[in-house]
Each structure stands twice: as structure tokens, then as C-alpha cells.
Design a protein around this motif. Structure first.
Motif, mmCIF file in Angstrom:
data_model
loop_
_atom_site.group_PDB
_atom_site.id
_atom_site.type_symbol
_atom_site.label_atom_id
_atom_site.label_comp_id
_atom_site.label_asym_id
_atom_site.label_seq_id
_atom_site.Cartn_x
_atom_site.Cartn_y
_atom_site.Cartn_z
ATOM 1 N N ASP A 145 0.812 -1.211 0.000
ATOM 2 C CA ASP A 145 0.000 0.000 0.000
ATOM 3 C C ASP A 145 0.849 1.267 0.000
ATOM 4 O OD1 ASP A 145 1.018 -0.409 2.524
ATOM 5 O OD2 ASP A 145 -0.737 0.409 3.566
ATOM 6 N N ARG A 146 2.166 1.123 -0.254
ATOM 7 C CA ARG A 146 3.055 2.270 -0.253
ATOM 8 C C ARG A 146 3.947 2.257 -1.492
ATOM 9 N NH1 ARG A 146 3.029 4.576 4.839
ATOM 10 N NH2 ARG A 146 5.005 5.666 4.548
ATOM 11 N N VAL A 147 4.433 3.450 -1.848
ATOM 12 C CA VAL A 147 5.351 3.596 -2.980
ATOM 13 C C VAL A 147 6.519 4.469 -2.527
ATOM 14 C CG1 VAL A 147 3.590 3.326 -4.767
ATOM 15 C CG2 VAL A 147 4.036 5.593 -3.811
ATOM 16 N N CYS A 148 7.539 4.573 -3.373
ATOM 17 C CA CYS A 148 8.675 5.425 -3.038
ATOM 18 C C CYS A 148 9.231 6.032 -4.317
ATOM 19 C CB CYS A 148 9.757 4.650 -2.292
ATOM 20 S SG CYS A 148 10.668 3.466 -3.317
ATOM 21 N N LEU A 149 10.061 7.040 -4.181
ATOM 22 C CA LEU A 149 10.729 7.630 -5.339
ATOM 23 C C LEU A 149 11.995 8.328 -4.879
ATOM 24 C CD1 LEU A 149 10.382 11.019 -5.605
ATOM 25 C CD2 LEU A 149 8.018 10.349 -5.940
#
Length: 234
Positions: A145-149
Motif C-alpha cells: 500500500d506504499r510507494v517510493c521515489l
């Protein structure tokens, strides 16, 4: 806003202008954010001037906003610049929620707590083209349920002091440079690293720095401009 409310707001802002003027010299000399004036504006709830009343803001129009910015600039140009830049970011956050409850609540919280919002739309490798990104949003297998960049911005004005940062990035590793999303990242969700220094000259008081922003954040905080939502999880 009624005339009586507008007059009262202008009278209250005089203190903020005086505070800005008092610290203008060292803000310019040290190229630092006008913290004292921003604190005064927060206490007056003036940081949410452009936000609609439905979200707890003052709902001011363009003419009223220009009048305030001009008044602040007479005391400290840097204060007026930071305040004006912030209002643009807040307006974007209030308008582009796509009908998503969590994004609308984020805007309401930003207004209620008088958050300072910065943006990281520029990128070192794109030559100033804000509609193109090299940085890409990535899924986290361990946190579905999470993303990163990771983004190397040319400048992030007052980024170190911001409560919320709006970042642009490609929607995924395989996306085209112009297939962007807008991510709203809380300060505690971001890791900022200064990679170089510069002399801001006429744009003092913004503490603009070349930075890298990185860490995971909820996928729902990432949305397309123009009201279309992306990276949304079931």
C-alpha cells in the motif's frame, strides 16, 4: 469576504509586515527563510488565505491576494515571495483532490494547521522542463500500500522547513517522461540531502537547495494533475 472582515484582516497583517521588516536585513544577508514573519502569519491564520472557506481558509480572491503580497513585500521581499509561492502550492493541494477523501482531508489538515508547503517539480536532468521527469514512482513489494521515489531536484525552495512537499515524477519505471504523477509527501516521509550550494542573489530568503528526496509514502498520496488519480490501491 465581507468588507469588515477584509479591513480587520489588513489591520492584523500590519504586525506581520512589521515583523518582516524587522528581520529583513538578516534574512537577506544570511539568505535564510523569514521564519519570524512566517510564524506571525501562521498565528494570524494568513497562510491559508487562498484556501476555500469549505476547507477552513479565507477564500480570498486574486485582487486581495495581490494586495497582501504587496504589503508584505514592503516589509520584506523574501517574506512576500515565500508566502506567494506557498499560496500557489496550497491552491493546488486544495483543488486537485480528485474526489478522494484522504487527499481532501490532507488539504483540510494543511489549512487547519497552517502547514508550509514546498514543491519539487524541477529536475537536474530535464533542463527546466517541468512536464518531464526522470524520477519514477516505484512499488514496494514488502509494503503493497506504499510507494517510493528518488528525485534529484535543482532547487527545493524552503524545503528543509516545509511540512509538506509536492513532487512530480513518472508514474512508473516504464512510463514516458511526460507521464507524470503529483505526489504529496509529508516532511517525515521525506529524506532531503543537500548536494550543492548556490548564491541566490535576488531570490534570497528561499533557502533553495539542490536536494534528493526519498522515502516511502502512501500510494494514495500520488495523483495525476487535472483531477485524475493514479497509483491507487484497492
Amino acid at each position: 469576504m465581507r468588507t469588515s472582515e477584509w479591513v480587520r484582516s489588513l489591520n492584523e497583517l500590519r504586525q506581520a509586515v512589521q515583523t518582516a521588516a524587522k528581520h529583513a536585513a538578516d534574512v537577506d544577508r544570511d539568505a535564510r527563510i523569514p521564519a519570524q514573519a512566517i510564524s506571525e502569519l501562521r498565528s494570524l491564520k494568513s497562510m491559508s488565505a487562498i484556501a476555500p472557506k469549505a476547507l477552513g481558509g479565507a477564500g480570498l480572491g486574486a485582487a486581495e491576494m495581490v494586495h497582501i503580497a504587496r504589503g508584505l513585500a514592503r516589509g520584506c521581499a523574501s517574506t512576500a515571495l515565500v508566502w506567494s509561492m506557498y499560496q500557489r502550492q496550497l491552491a493546488s493541494r486544495c483543488r486537485f483532490s480528485g474526489g478522494v477523501a484522504r487527499l481532501k482531508e490532507l488539504a483540510r489538515t494543511a489549512v487547519g494547521e497552517q502547514w508550509l508547503i514546498a514543491s519539487a517539480t524541477s529536475e537536474a536532468s530535464t533542463g527546466g522542463n517541468l512536464r518531464s521527469s526522470e524520477a519514477a514512482v516505484a512499488d514496494l513489494p514488502a509494503e503493497p500500500d506504499r510507494v517510493c521515489l528518488v528525485k534529484q531536484a535543482t532547487t527545493v525552495s524552503y524545503g528543509a522547513e516545509a511540512d509538506l512537499i509536492l513532487l512530480t515524477a513518472r508514474r512508473g519505471a516504464d512510463a514516458a517522461p511526460g507521464d507524470q504523477v503529483l505526489a504529496a509527501v509529508l516532511a517525515e516521509q521525506a529524506q532531503l540531502s543537500q548536494t550543492s550550494e548556490w548564491h541566490p542573489m535576488g531570490m534570497r530568503g528561499r533557502t533553495a537547495r539542490v536536494s534528493v528526496s526519498r522515502r516511502s509514502f502512501p500510494a494514495i498520496s500520488s495523483c495525476r494533475p487535472r483531477l485524475r488519480i493514479s497509483r491507487r490501491k484497492p
